[in-house]
Motif scaffolding. Structure first.
Motif: not given
Length: 67
Positions: A1-7, A51-67
């Motif tokens: 589930m995506t963290d919509s608010k953070a994204l 993730s590339q477009l938004l320059s997300l770190s691996a940590n940010q990517q994990q928190k947003i897309f894989f919570i």
């Protein structure tokens, strides 16, 4: 589930328009909105591109897309 608010917060901070993001991901704006709202899931390739477009770190990517 995506963290919509953070994204949404990151998209806003980058100053990107949803229409542009949808084009980059080869989605309609409505299709992108459904994914952000967790009606449908992002594909792995879409997560990678976004993730590339938004320059997300691996940590940010994990928190947003894989919570």
């Amino acid at each position: 589930m995506t963290d919509s608010k953070a994204l949404r917060k990151i998209i806003e901070s980058k100053g990107l328009k949803y229409k542009y993001i949808a084009e980059v991901l080869h989605l309609s704006p409505f299709g992108l909105q459904r994914k952000i709202d967790n009606v449908t899931e992002f594909k792995a390739s879409e997560i990678k591109r976004l993730s590339q477009l938004l320059s997300l770190s691996a940590n940010q990517q994990q928190k947003i897309f894989f919570i």
